[in-house]
Design a protein around this motif. Sequence first.
Motif, PDB file in Angstrom:
ATOM      1  N   GLU A  89       0.837  -1.197   0.000  1.00 21.81           N
ATOM      2  CA  GLU A  89       0.000   0.000   0.000  1.00 21.81           C
ATOM      3  C   GLU A  89       0.877   1.253   0.000  1.00 21.81           C
ATOM      4  OE1 GLU A  89      -3.349  -0.080   2.912  1.00 21.81           O
ATOM      5  OE2 GLU A  89      -2.449  -2.025   3.369  1.00 21.81           O
ATOM      6  N   SER A  90       0.427   2.301  -0.671  1.00 23.83           N
ATOM      7  CA  SER A  90       1.252   3.508  -0.819  1.00 23.83           C
ATOM      8  C   SER A  90       1.557   4.175   0.519  1.00 23.83           C
ATOM      9  CB  SER A  90       0.580   4.507  -1.753  1.00 23.83           C
ATOM     10  OG  SER A  90      -0.615   4.969  -1.165  1.00 23.83           O
ATOM     11  N   LYS A  91       0.722   3.900   1.567  1.00 25.45           N
ATOM     12  CA  LYS A  91       0.992   4.518   2.872  1.00 25.45           C
ATOM     13  C   LYS A  91       2.360   4.108   3.420  1.00 25.45           C
ATOM     14  CE  LYS A  91      -1.165   1.233   6.099  1.00 25.45           C
ATOM     15  NZ  LYS A  91      -2.071   1.094   7.236  1.00 25.45           N
ATOM     16  N   PHE A  92       2.889   2.970   2.926  1.00 25.12           N
ATOM     17  CA  PHE A  92       4.188   2.510   3.425  1.00 25.12           C
ATOM     18  C   PHE A  92       5.357   3.148   2.675  1.00 25.12           C
ATOM     19  CE2 PHE A  92       1.352  -1.006   4.684  1.00 25.12           C
ATOM     20  CZ  PHE A  92       1.506  -0.860   6.046  1.00 25.12           C
ATOM     21  N   THR A  93       5.094   3.641   1.453  1.00 32.70           N
ATOM     22  CA  THR A  93       6.184   4.279   0.710  1.00 32.70           C
ATOM     23  C   THR A  93       6.010   5.797   0.719  1.00 32.70           C
ATOM     24  OG1 THR A  93       4.942   3.802  -1.296  1.00 32.70           O
ATOM     25  CG2 THR A  93       6.778   2.332  -0.779  1.00 32.70           C
ATOM     26  N   PRO A  95       4.041   7.924   3.264  1.00 23.68           N
ATOM     27  CA  PRO A  95       3.153   8.096   4.418  1.00 23.68           C
ATOM     28  C   PRO A  95       2.637   9.523   4.590  1.00 23.68           C
ATOM     29  CG  PRO A  95       5.436   7.848   5.120  1.00 23.68           C
ATOM     30  CD  PRO A  95       5.424   7.643   3.646  1.00 23.68           C
ATOM     31  N   SER A  96       1.432   9.649   5.136  1.00 24.46           N
ATOM     32  CA  SER A  96       0.840  10.954   5.448  1.00 24.46           C
ATOM     33  C   SER A  96       1.522  11.494   6.707  1.00 24.46           C
ATOM     34  CB  SER A  96      -0.659  10.785   5.686  1.00 24.46           C
ATOM     35  OG  SER A  96      -0.850  10.090   6.916  1.00 24.46           O
ATOM     36  N   PRO A  97       1.318  12.805   7.035  1.00 23.03           N
ATOM     37  CA  PRO A  97       1.935  13.344   8.269  1.00 23.03           C
ATOM     38  C   PRO A  97       1.568  12.547   9.520  1.00 23.03           C
ATOM     39  CG  PRO A  97       1.097  15.136   6.926  1.00 23.03           C
ATOM     40  CD  PRO A  97       0.635  13.864   6.274  1.00 23.03           C
ATOM     41  N   GLU A  98       0.295  12.087   9.608  1.00 23.82           N
ATOM     42  CA  GLU A  98      -0.142  11.297  10.774  1.00 23.82           C
ATOM     43  C   GLU A  98       0.592   9.952  10.820  1.00 23.82           C
ATOM     44  OE1 GLU A  98      -1.908   9.702  14.069  1.00 23.82           O
ATOM     45  OE2 GLU A  98      -1.775  11.823  13.505  1.00 23.82           O
ATOM     46  N   GLN A  99       0.711   9.326   9.642  1.00 23.49           N
ATOM     47  CA  GLN A  99       1.434   8.044   9.554  1.00 23.49           C
ATOM     48  C   GLN A  99       2.919   8.250   9.824  1.00 23.49           C
ATOM     49  OE1 GLN A  99       0.026   7.299   5.633  1.00 23.49           O
ATOM     50  NE2 GLN A  99      -1.704   6.067   6.325  1.00 23.49           N
ATOM     51  N   GLN A 100       3.444   9.405   9.378  1.00 20.52           N
ATOM     52  CA  GLN A 100       4.851   9.726   9.627  1.00 20.52           C
ATOM     53  C   GLN A 100       5.121   9.782  11.129  1.00 20.52           C
ATOM     54  OE1 GLN A 100       7.240   9.708   7.347  1.00 20.52           O
ATOM     55  NE2 GLN A 100       8.723  10.067   8.994  1.00 20.52           N
TER      56      GLN A 100
END
Length: 255
Positions: A89-93, A95-100
């Motif tokens: 998933e693109s969140k792993f490559t 990441p959004s500020p929250e995911q960061q």
Amino acid sequence: MFQVKPPTRLQSLTATWLGHDVVFTFDATSETWYALAGVSLETTSGSYSLELNGETPSAKDPTRETTFSRKFLVGKGKYPKIQAKLSVESKFTEPSPEQQKQIEEGQQIKKDYLNRVTPDREWSGSFAAPAHAAISDVFGSERIFNGKTSSPHLGLDFRVPSGTPVAAMNDGTVLLARPMFFEGNFVVINHGQGLLTLYLHLSEFKVKEGDPVKRGQIIGLSGGTGRATGPHLHVAVRWQGTYLDPASLLRLRLP
Ligand SMILES: [Zn+2]
């Protein structure tokens, strides 16, 4: 595994190896002192010395020490390059500020916990595979995530469907059992003397932090949580802050 058979009886045996302190254990059956140690992927090829320090029992002198040095050659390992493109998933490559923020919290937790060295050895005997399944990826391989080459694979992957029981590789104490961004549901067992085993992407926990565990005890169920391309079990071995090849540890026959 370093094995030392000293010519005299010793009370204790310690060593330094690549800047690490190593504590040996005496095996009375073979009259051999043994200790586990490792070399990181970043270590430059060359000759490195193991500096041994033994204490001989003596009633008169409180500290009679014997030292011995032995050089070992460290060569370049060969690791596979995996050309197959894996997609996550693109969140792993990206990441959004929250995911960061979650990623940074995870990095701090790993920094705090994964370099710990507790003095007592909790493991004994050979390490056992965490699952009876085929290996789907070996240690040191280089993989490509969404077209980008990632850092080397620092663990061993078992091809298991979700829900497969995962067993502790040796005796120890549960250091971490919590969800993490990349690791998913993550269990870390502390075996003492800086040796940790890590179990990633679990679907379920069967232990909690602080629990003592025995080799073969079920610590969780496999899954595909965190950065995983599908259900599998990723296990890793840390020794005093360095990732080692789990397959090498599993091959060792230990006293
Ligand atoms: Zn893996």
